[in-house]
Scaffold this motif. Structure first.
Motif, mmCIF file in Angstrom:
data_model
loop_
_atom_site.group_PDB
_atom_site.id
_atom_site.type_symbol
_atom_site.label_atom_id
_atom_site.label_comp_id
_atom_site.label_asym_id
_atom_site.label_seq_id
_atom_site.Cartn_x
_atom_site.Cartn_y
_atom_site.Cartn_z
ATOM 1 N N GLU A 43 39.722 35.295 34.452
ATOM 2 C CA GLU A 43 40.817 34.844 35.313
ATOM 3 C C GLU A 43 41.373 33.513 34.824
ATOM 4 O OE1 GLU A 43 39.127 34.965 39.243
ATOM 5 O OE2 GLU A 43 39.462 37.128 39.422
ATOM 6 N N ALA A 44 40.509 32.656 34.312
ATOM 7 C CA ALA A 44 40.963 31.370 33.783
ATOM 8 C C ALA A 44 41.822 31.570 32.539
ATOM 9 C CB ALA A 44 39.762 30.484 33.453
ATOM 10 N N ALA A 45 41.578 32.658 31.815
ATOM 11 C CA ALA A 45 42.320 32.922 30.579
ATOM 12 C C ALA A 45 43.583 33.741 30.814
ATOM 13 C CB ALA A 45 41.421 33.647 29.586
ATOM 14 N N ARG A 46 43.795 34.174 32.036
ATOM 15 C CA ARG A 46 44.985 34.984 32.314
ATOM 16 C C ARG A 46 46.236 34.190 31.956
ATOM 17 N NH1 ARG A 46 45.800 37.859 38.051
ATOM 18 N NH2 ARG A 46 43.674 38.382 37.546
ATOM 19 N N LEU A 104 40.765 29.375 25.727
ATOM 20 C CA LEU A 104 40.483 30.158 26.935
ATOM 21 C C LEU A 104 40.428 31.652 26.632
ATOM 22 C CD1 LEU A 104 42.641 28.343 29.641
ATOM 23 C CD2 LEU A 104 40.149 28.380 29.448
ATOM 24 N N TRP A 105 41.358 32.127 25.796
ATOM 25 C CA TRP A 105 41.405 33.536 25.444
ATOM 26 C C TRP A 105 40.160 33.934 24.653
ATOM 27 C CZ3 TRP A 105 41.499 36.486 20.990
ATOM 28 C CH2 TRP A 105 41.917 37.806 21.132
ATOM 29 N N VAL A 106 39.758 33.103 23.694
ATOM 30 C CA VAL A 106 38.575 33.389 22.873
ATOM 31 C C VAL A 106 37.313 33.417 23.742
ATOM 32 C CG1 VAL A 106 37.104 32.496 21.020
ATOM 33 C CG2 VAL A 106 39.586 32.538 20.726
ATOM 34 N N VAL A 107 37.183 32.447 24.649
ATOM 35 C CA VAL A 107 36.017 32.411 25.537
ATOM 36 C C VAL A 107 35.974 33.681 26.390
ATOM 37 C CG1 VAL A 107 35.011 31.235 27.537
ATOM 38 C CG2 VAL A 107 35.789 29.909 25.567
ATOM 39 N N ALA A 108 37.121 34.096 26.910
ATOM 40 C CA ALA A 108 37.176 35.310 27.728
ATOM 41 C C ALA A 108 36.767 36.535 26.902
ATOM 42 C CB ALA A 108 38.573 35.504 28.302
ATOM 43 N N GLN A 109 37.234 36.607 25.657
ATOM 44 C CA GLN A 109 36.879 37.735 24.797
ATOM 45 C C GLN A 109 35.384 37.748 24.495
ATOM 46 O OE1 GLN A 109 38.965 40.202 24.065
ATOM 47 N NE2 GLN A 109 40.551 39.113 25.188
ATOM 48 N N MET A 110 34.815 36.571 24.279
ATOM 49 C CA MET A 110 33.375 36.484 24.008
ATOM 50 C C MET A 110 32.577 36.913 25.241
ATOM 51 S SD MET A 110 33.274 32.999 21.706
ATOM 52 C CE MET A 110 31.549 32.741 21.993
ATOM 53 N N GLU A 111 33.020 36.506 26.407
ATOM 54 C CA GLU A 111 32.334 36.887 27.645
ATOM 55 C C GLU A 111 32.427 38.402 27.870
ATOM 56 O OE1 GLU A 111 30.492 35.132 29.843
ATOM 57 O OE2 GLU A 111 30.650 33.363 28.587
ATOM 58 N N SER A 131 34.988 50.653 34.191
ATOM 59 C CA SER A 131 36.172 50.308 34.988
ATOM 60 C C SER A 131 36.292 48.796 35.160
ATOM 61 C CB SER A 131 36.099 50.975 36.357
ATOM 62 O OG SER A 131 36.181 52.359 36.236
ATOM 63 N N ALA A 132 35.175 48.140 35.443
ATOM 64 C CA ALA A 132 35.198 46.681 35.610
ATOM 65 C C ALA A 132 35.626 45.999 34.316
ATOM 66 C CB ALA A 132 33.820 46.175 36.041
ATOM 67 N N ILE A 133 35.097 46.454 33.201
ATOM 68 C CA ILE A 133 35.456 45.854 31.907
ATOM 69 C C ILE A 133 36.931 46.087 31.602
ATOM 70 C CG2 ILE A 133 35.116 46.085 29.409
ATOM 71 C CD1 ILE A 133 32.113 46.409 30.021
ATOM 72 N N GLU A 134 37.423 47.290 31.853
ATOM 73 C CA GLU A 134 38.842 47.579 31.595
ATOM 74 C C GLU A 134 39.756 46.710 32.463
ATOM 75 O OE1 GLU A 134 40.279 49.375 29.175
ATOM 76 O OE2 GLU A 134 38.238 49.643 28.431
ATOM 77 N N ARG A 135 39.407 46.529 33.734
ATOM 78 C CA ARG A 135 40.221 45.659 34.605
ATOM 79 C C ARG A 135 40.253 44.240 34.050
ATOM 80 N NH1 ARG A 135 37.597 48.562 38.592
ATOM 81 N NH2 ARG A 135 36.110 46.898 38.983
ATOM 82 N N LEU A 136 39.104 43.749 33.600
ATOM 83 C CA LEU A 136 39.034 42.385 33.062
ATOM 84 C C LEU A 136 39.819 42.283 31.747
ATOM 85 C CD1 LEU A 136 35.299 41.597 33.816
ATOM 86 C CD2 LEU A 136 37.292 40.658 34.975
ATOM 87 N N LYS A 137 39.693 43.274 30.907
ATOM 88 C CA LYS A 137 40.436 43.271 29.641
ATOM 89 C C LYS A 137 41.945 43.252 29.871
ATOM 90 C CE LYS A 137 37.205 45.389 26.420
ATOM 91 N NZ LYS A 137 36.961 46.548 25.539
#
Length: 151
Positions: free
Chosen positions: A67-70, A78-85, A141-147
């Protein structure tokens, strides 16, 4: 009022006793699976349950980072951290995916045995397979929503 000898409506001694809590684990029907196969099936289900619990525990932190990387630029910190998570979350769920593959293999083995008239039990495997498949589906489903939040 009718005449006769009727039971008392007073409390019985066992009604004041401690309440027995229901078990958190579902009670399974007796299995017609060979013992070795039942052990493998139970191990796969336990592996999936453990991975699913870890997934659920990790999900809020990952969701927060995503959400922080949105709206962040691709390749930004922020985008890289989100991808790593997200990658870490996918690794966490690998135990469930592996368990599902193991259960599928057991199911096929049991079907082959049943065709050779060596027993039954594929329904028991299918029931457990559906439980694990539901967990894997929820995880996906959770991963796809986050992606989709960081695309």
């Amino acid at each position: 009022m009718q005449q006769g000898d009727f039971p008392s409506l007073q409390k019985r001694p066992y009604e004041d006793g401690p309440v027995i809590a229901e078990s958190a684990a579902p009670v399974s029907a007796p299995s017609s699976l060979p013992a070795a196969m039942q052990v493998k099936l139970d191990a796969a289900v336990a592996q999936s349950r453990s991975a699913h619990e870890q997934f659920l525990a990790q999900l809020p932190a990952v969701r927060s980072r995503v959400e922080a990387a949105r709206g962040a630029a691709v390749s930004s910190e922020l985008w890289v951290v989100a991808q790593m998570e997200l990658a870490s979350l996918e690794m966490t769920r690998s135990g469930s995916v592996e368990a599902l593959a193991d259960i599928d293999r057991l199911y096929l083995q049991q079907l082959e045995a049943e065709q050779e008239s060596r027993g039954s039990g594929s329904a028991a495997i299918m029931a457990r397979q559906q439980q694990v498949e539901q967990q894997v589906s929820e995880q996906q489903s959770a991963i796809e929503r986050l992606k989709n939040m960081v695309r």
